[in-house]
Design an enzyme around this catalytic site. Sequence first.
Site, PDB file in Angstrom:
ATOM      1  N   ASP A  13     -98.312   5.041 -17.793  1.00  0.00           N
ATOM      2  CA  ASP A  13     -97.899   4.473 -19.087  1.00  0.00           C
ATOM      3  C   ASP A  13     -99.070   3.956 -19.909  1.00  0.00           C
ATOM      4  O   ASP A  13     -98.914   3.028 -20.702  1.00  0.00           O
ATOM      5  CB  ASP A  13     -96.887   3.328 -18.899  1.00  0.00           C
ATOM      6  CG  ASP A  13     -95.744   3.727 -17.999  1.00  0.00           C
ATOM      7  OD1 ASP A  13     -95.238   4.841 -18.179  1.00  0.00           O
ATOM      8  OD2 ASP A  13     -95.366   2.930 -17.125  1.00  0.00           O
ATOM      9  N   LYS A  16    -101.107   8.024 -22.439  1.00  0.00           N
ATOM     10  CA  LYS A  16    -101.680   9.378 -22.307  1.00  0.00           C
ATOM     11  C   LYS A  16    -100.998  10.351 -23.244  1.00  0.00           C
ATOM     12  O   LYS A  16    -101.622  11.272 -23.750  1.00  0.00           O
ATOM     13  CB  LYS A  16    -101.529   9.890 -20.866  1.00  0.00           C
ATOM     14  CG  LYS A  16    -102.339   9.139 -19.845  1.00  0.00           C
ATOM     15  CD  LYS A  16    -102.150   9.720 -18.462  1.00  0.00           C
ATOM     16  CE  LYS A  16    -100.731   9.629 -17.938  1.00  0.00           C
ATOM     17  NZ  LYS A  16    -100.226   8.269 -17.749  1.00  0.00           N
ATOM     18  N   ASN A  38     -90.668  12.502 -13.319  1.00  0.00           N
ATOM     19  CA  ASN A  38     -90.862  11.048 -13.229  1.00  0.00           C
ATOM     20  C   ASN A  38     -91.718  10.553 -14.398  1.00  0.00           C
ATOM     21  O   ASN A  38     -91.662   9.395 -14.780  1.00  0.00           O
ATOM     22  CB  ASN A  38     -91.499  10.643 -11.888  1.00  0.00           C
ATOM     23  CG  ASN A  38     -92.741  11.459 -11.529  1.00  0.00           C
ATOM     24  OD1 ASN A  38     -93.035  12.472 -12.155  1.00  0.00           O
ATOM     25  ND2 ASN A  38     -93.455  11.021 -10.518  1.00  0.00           N
ATOM     26  N   GLY A  40     -92.935  10.254 -18.279  1.00  0.00           N
ATOM     27  CA  GLY A  40     -92.215  10.215 -19.546  1.00  0.00           C
ATOM     28  C   GLY A  40     -93.204   9.968 -20.651  1.00  0.00           C
ATOM     29  O   GLY A  40     -93.784   8.898 -20.744  1.00  0.00           O
ATOM     30  N   HIS A  41     -93.460  10.998 -21.438  1.00  0.00           N
ATOM     31  CA  HIS A  41     -94.395  10.841 -22.544  1.00  0.00           C
ATOM     32  C   HIS A  41     -93.611  10.712 -23.842  1.00  0.00           C
ATOM     33  O   HIS A  41     -92.804  11.569 -24.157  1.00  0.00           O
ATOM     34  CB  HIS A  41     -95.314  12.060 -22.657  1.00  0.00           C
ATOM     35  CG  HIS A  41     -96.348  12.108 -21.584  1.00  0.00           C
ATOM     36  ND1 HIS A  41     -97.295  13.092 -21.504  1.00  0.00           N
ATOM     37  CD2 HIS A  41     -96.599  11.277 -20.566  1.00  0.00           C
ATOM     38  CE1 HIS A  41     -98.074  12.866 -20.463  1.00  0.00           C
ATOM     39  NE2 HIS A  41     -97.670  11.775 -19.875  1.00  0.00           N
ATOM     40  N   GLN A 223     -98.573   9.827 -14.699  1.00  0.00           N
ATOM     41  CA  GLN A 223     -98.810   8.600 -13.901  1.00  0.00           C
ATOM     42  C   GLN A 223    -100.267   8.145 -14.056  1.00  0.00           C
ATOM     43  O   GLN A 223    -100.849   8.403 -15.104  1.00  0.00           O
ATOM     44  CB  GLN A 223     -98.436   8.822 -12.424  1.00  0.00           C
ATOM     45  CG  GLN A 223     -96.943   8.979 -12.178  1.00  0.00           C
ATOM     46  CD  GLN A 223     -96.464  10.398 -12.311  1.00  0.00           C
ATOM     47  OE1 GLN A 223     -97.082  11.316 -11.827  1.00  0.00           O
ATOM     48  NE2 GLN A 223     -95.334  10.589 -12.968  1.00  0.00           N
ATOM     49  N   VAL A 413    -104.784   2.403 -32.271  1.00  0.00           N
ATOM     50  CA  VAL A 413    -104.317   1.118 -32.808  1.00  0.00           C
ATOM     51  C   VAL A 413    -102.894   1.217 -33.363  1.00  0.00           C
ATOM     52  O   VAL A 413    -102.486   0.438 -34.213  1.00  0.00           O
ATOM     53  CB  VAL A 413    -105.287   0.572 -33.888  1.00  0.00           C
ATOM     54  CG1 VAL A 413    -106.609   0.139 -33.271  1.00  0.00           C
ATOM     55  CG2 VAL A 413    -105.536   1.602 -34.995  1.00  0.00           C
TER      56      VAL A 413
HETATM   57  P1  IMP Z   1     -91.771   8.227  -8.015  1.00  0.00           P
HETATM   58  O1  IMP Z   1     -92.923   8.921  -8.663  1.00  0.00           O
HETATM   59  O2  IMP Z   1     -90.474   8.389  -8.746  1.00  0.00           O
HETATM   60  O3  IMP Z   1     -91.666   8.549  -6.549  1.00  0.00           O
HETATM   61  O4  IMP Z   1     -92.076   6.648  -8.085  1.00  0.00           O
HETATM   62  C1  IMP Z   1     -93.134   6.057  -7.327  1.00  0.00           C
HETATM   63  C2  IMP Z   1     -93.784   4.942  -8.113  1.00  0.00           C
HETATM   64  O5  IMP Z   1     -94.478   5.479  -9.230  1.00  0.00           O
HETATM   65  C3  IMP Z   1     -92.814   3.910  -8.695  1.00  0.00           C
HETATM   66  O6  IMP Z   1     -93.447   2.643  -8.675  1.00  0.00           O
HETATM   67  C4  IMP Z   1     -92.622   4.370 -10.122  1.00  0.00           C
HETATM   68  O7  IMP Z   1     -92.245   3.333 -10.960  1.00  0.00           O
HETATM   69  C5  IMP Z   1     -94.021   4.874 -10.430  1.00  0.00           C
HETATM   70  N1  IMP Z   1     -94.031   5.903 -11.475  1.00  0.00           N
HETATM   71  C6  IMP Z   1     -93.674   7.199 -11.368  1.00  0.00           C
HETATM   72  N2  IMP Z   1     -93.854   7.846 -12.524  1.00  0.00           N
HETATM   73  C7  IMP Z   1     -94.346   6.942 -13.394  1.00  0.00           C
HETATM   74  C8  IMP Z   1     -94.783   7.029 -14.758  1.00  0.00           C
HETATM   75  O8  IMP Z   1     -94.758   8.074 -15.413  1.00  0.00           O
HETATM   76  N3  IMP Z   1     -95.224   5.872 -15.295  1.00  0.00           N
HETATM   77  C9  IMP Z   1     -95.304   4.714 -14.599  1.00  0.00           C
HETATM   78  N4  IMP Z   1     -94.932   4.604 -13.336  1.00  0.00           N
HETATM   79  C10 IMP Z   1     -94.461   5.697 -12.730  1.00  0.00           C
END
Ligand code: IMP
Length: 429
Positions: A13, A16, A38, A40-41, A223, A413
């Site tokens: 987050d 990116k 997982n 999310g952009h 991530q 900004v």
């Molecule tokens: P998973 O990737 O769903 O297995 O989650 C594992 C950990 O990574 C958890 O703490 C999630 O909140 C974190 N996580 C996974 N994808 C993201 C992302 O895109 N942004 C922030 N945290 C993430």
Amino acid sequence: MPTLAVVGVQWGDEGKGKVTDYLAAQADFVVRYQGGANAGHTVVHRGQQFQLHLVPSGILYPGTICLIGNGVVIDPEQLIHELEDLEQRKIDTRSLFISDRAHVIMPYHKEQDRLEEERRGAGRIGTTGRGIGPCYADKVARYGIRMVDLLDRQSLETVLRRVLPFKNALLQSVFHHPGFDAEQLAEQYLRYGEQLRERIVDTVTLVNEAAENGKRVLFEGAQGTLLDIDFGTYPFVTSSSPTAGGVSTGTGLGPTRLQRVVGVSKAYATRVGEGPFPSEEKGTAAEQWLRERGHEYGTTTGRPRRCGWFDAVVARYAVRVNGVTGLAITKLDVLDGLEKVKVCVGYRYQGQVRRSFPTDLRLLAECEPVWQEFPGWEATRTATRYDELPSQAQQYLKAIAELAGAPVALVSVGNEREATIVVEPDLLF
Ligand code: IMP
């Protein structure tokens, strides 16, 4: 022409999406190399907001070829849904291709993810529930299903016959779940294969030819470094390699061919899910400020993000692990109007100050941050050039670059593309 990776140097987050979108405008190829839905952009493009989970954000630029590499785990249902949504909004998606080697997230992965999290109770990881961990685990255990398997009935049925009895035995005996029907799964996933057939290709050749032909290739990380399976705060991590090393294993581009690594960091820090976060502000006015002004709620899950100050120990570690050649500092404007801005410059543990990032989670949880304070500033929001930033903000950026050990290439900004200040163009495309 460079190949360039955009990686997160915190807990995901970092913004990116915005940086990738900015650079994607100049790219010929945009390539995802790890993670799955997982991620999310959020990208604001021509006044419209897009939330992309699997599709690389380069899709918004006509003519840019988008690849989903072998290191990504794909939920075909989610991917088809995203593509349909984009098409409905008049975005041409014909330039999106998927690696035939990428692994497929199956319904049992999502069930397993949810059930394992439930079972972990207080020790839960806080996953996104998208089946990421179980899918990567099966890949490594050699129980995986790959995109190529969705293109042929016999292959899919053979692999399901081999894999499903084990998955069902696990679900039934450990979790008292009824399990899944092989025939029904085969029909459903062959249908997805049919829908995606034209896009499922050998991306290893595509990516290497692009690099050989001098195309601008952008690798889009999901991530962040501290969620990396090897370098993150294990076990509170994701199951892939978001760090720059993942570019090579996740796309088939040889490691010596990656030329630049842009490390993206917020001007402060956030984390979703469980696990240590030394520079966190908990229940304070600063937390409130960062969450509300920064709109710090998860794109994928809607969860409020934990908020804190920029952590220079983390930044220096991430700069090394990724070989960062330039930093992109995002959301600097969220700090506008604060009297003082803090940076964590070390961890005090049992009377000693550590400046390297520790492996031991207990140490991370118990350490006291060592703070350095910087004077605040009025507004960065309207600046379009580095020298238009308030001098205190410049001082802050200079300090975090020095502490992190990498120069600042770009500063953001605001959400919009225009709210981007290029500091060192040579460090970008
Ligand atoms: P998973 O990737 O769903 O297995 O989650 C594992 C950990 O990574 C958890 O703490 C999630 O909140 C974190 N996580 C996974 N994808 C993201 C992302 O895109 N942004 C922030 N945290 C993430």
